[in-house]
Design an enzyme around this catalytic site. Sequence first.
Site, PDB file in Angstrom:
ATOM      1  N   CYS A 137     -51.373 -16.910  15.262  1.00  0.00           N
ATOM      2  CA  CYS A 137     -51.057 -17.524  13.323  1.00  0.00           C
ATOM      3  C   CYS A 137     -51.045 -16.148  12.401  1.00  0.00           C
ATOM      4  O   CYS A 137     -50.588 -16.081  11.164  1.00  0.00           O
ATOM      5  CB  CYS A 137     -52.215 -18.248  13.531  1.00  0.00           C
ATOM      6  SG  CYS A 137     -52.494 -19.493  14.396  1.00  0.00           S
TER       7      CYS A 137
ATOM      8  N   ASN B 198     -52.414 -20.311  22.793  1.00  0.00           N
ATOM      9  CA  ASN B 198     -51.555 -18.716  22.668  1.00  0.00           C
ATOM     10  C   ASN B 198     -53.149 -17.432  23.309  1.00  0.00           C
ATOM     11  O   ASN B 198     -53.019 -17.100  23.620  1.00  0.00           O
ATOM     12  CB  ASN B 198     -51.843 -18.345  21.118  1.00  0.00           C
ATOM     13  CG  ASN B 198     -52.427 -18.659  20.051  1.00  0.00           C
ATOM     14  OD1 ASN B 198     -53.059 -19.859  20.115  1.00  0.00           O
ATOM     15  ND2 ASN B 198     -51.829 -18.534  18.841  1.00  0.00           N
TER      16      ASN B 198
ATOM     17  N   GLU C  57     -57.803 -23.676  10.524  1.00  0.00           N
ATOM     18  CA  GLU C  57     -57.181 -22.543  10.427  1.00  0.00           C
ATOM     19  C   GLU C  57     -55.529 -22.919  11.650  1.00  0.00           C
ATOM     20  O   GLU C  57     -55.892 -22.955  12.911  1.00  0.00           O
ATOM     21  CB  GLU C  57     -57.763 -21.338  12.029  1.00  0.00           C
ATOM     22  CG  GLU C  57     -57.568 -20.174  11.878  1.00  0.00           C
ATOM     23  CD  GLU C  57     -56.019 -19.495  12.721  1.00  0.00           C
ATOM     24  OE1 GLU C  57     -55.414 -19.618  12.792  1.00  0.00           O
ATOM     25  OE2 GLU C  57     -57.033 -18.702  13.865  1.00  0.00           O
TER      26      GLU C  57
END
Length: 501
Positions: free
Chosen positions: A288, A157, A254
């Site tokens: 996220c 992304n 993450e």
Amino acid sequence: MSAVAAADIPAYRLHYGGGWQSPHSARTIEVRSPASRVLLASVPDADAQDVEAAAQAAQAGFERWSRLDVFERARHMQALAALVRQRVPALAELESAVTGRPVREMRAQMGRIPEWIEYFASIALGLEGEANRVKGDIVTLTHQEPYGVCALLTPWNHPILILVKKFAAALAAGNSCLVKPSELAPVSTLVFADWCREAGLPDGVINVVTGGAETGAAVCASPVVQRIDLTGGTATGRRVAAAAGARLVPCTLELGGKAPILVFEDADVDEAASGAVFAAFIASGQTCVSATRFIVAAPIYERFLDAFRARAASLRIGDPADEATDVGPVISQASASRSFEHIEAARAAGARLLCGGDPPTLTAPFDEGFYVPPTIFADVTPDMRLFREEVFGPVVCVTPFRDEAEALALANDSPYALGAAIWTRDVARAHRVSVQVKAGVVWVNDHHKNDPRSVWGGYGESGYGKENGWDALVSYMRKRSVVIRTAPAFDDWFAGGRRYG
């Protein structure tokens, strides 16, 4: 596709040891546009032999890089930042083509990439050891040293942004990097590695192997790797953490998120709605920290819904290369299918559809793309799937609350703890709520803002460890303590000495 057209499709090789390398594996991965499914490139699906060759190149690069004075490393990194700054337009177009994100959006993001490189190059110059005189005529010295080869597992992304967030801290600390980008968006990482060579970084400082899950597992298992840093899904994070634990190497993770956005009754409703559209639908909801759960005060609930719906409905969906496009496709058919499954589940559960919900009508070739419209459901309750599960697409929910306690209870009803936002004009409330909401990153009257100086990372099912800031730099280093006796003679314990311990 004609033979001539096929010949124009780039077939990339691996990039390690300072140059392009032919893979051992004969397998390849096609990289297609998520907007049109047109073939853009192919990359190798690296096997264990390819990974080990790249790992050995990274180890040789570490031996060279770590021996340079920190000022020399900083000069190399500043030169890379200058080269990247010159090529931001080309980098933005490449990122847009491969990820499907609108080019206008990518220009803004790529324009800030050099800042991470410059920042970490600069703060590394401020690293200093410590010295203390302690009990027993002893002086202790503390040294910080790099780990060695660091594995960086990066997502599709934000291919370059997330690579550089990790890479800049790792290099500034004196490490070398073995990078495995997502197989869905690997091209810009390979190109970036060649820019590192062109900028003059020593051979082996950045090394890239492309491939899928097997390639990533081989990277994590390499005995050369001394630290692992992953941005990805929570399921992948568990596997990587297990691999790191088996080898007793540190890692930063993450992972996923289900960011709550608390909108209090004193917020400016129009401003909050504008912020909501940005928070929810930038990158087609594929970050996220994308805003996914809007928790809104009952007195302004319907006003907020009206404003939010109007702004979302005005977004333009289409060709990512068009300057007028606001929302591009999601990354894959699997992502589109997951988004529409959540839409159907929310409909079946009785949630109120405000906008979106159905595939958009687009002209060729974009009618073949993986497009999901910005979709908002109201009246979503905590037992509904849309409230609980990460979609990773432009599908969000809105839930009312009665008071601050209920707002916090709803916000914290999640195993994720990465991002959150609070919209209020009450300064005391902003401070009070920001320390009670479960999140590693909290915005007040904004969202998504990121800076190399702002610490980033979550906890719970959102992972652990930090990116950005001094925390990231020192996480790429380990401390060594040197204990020096200053007394003129050894205090022999077994001969009656008394200062032992």
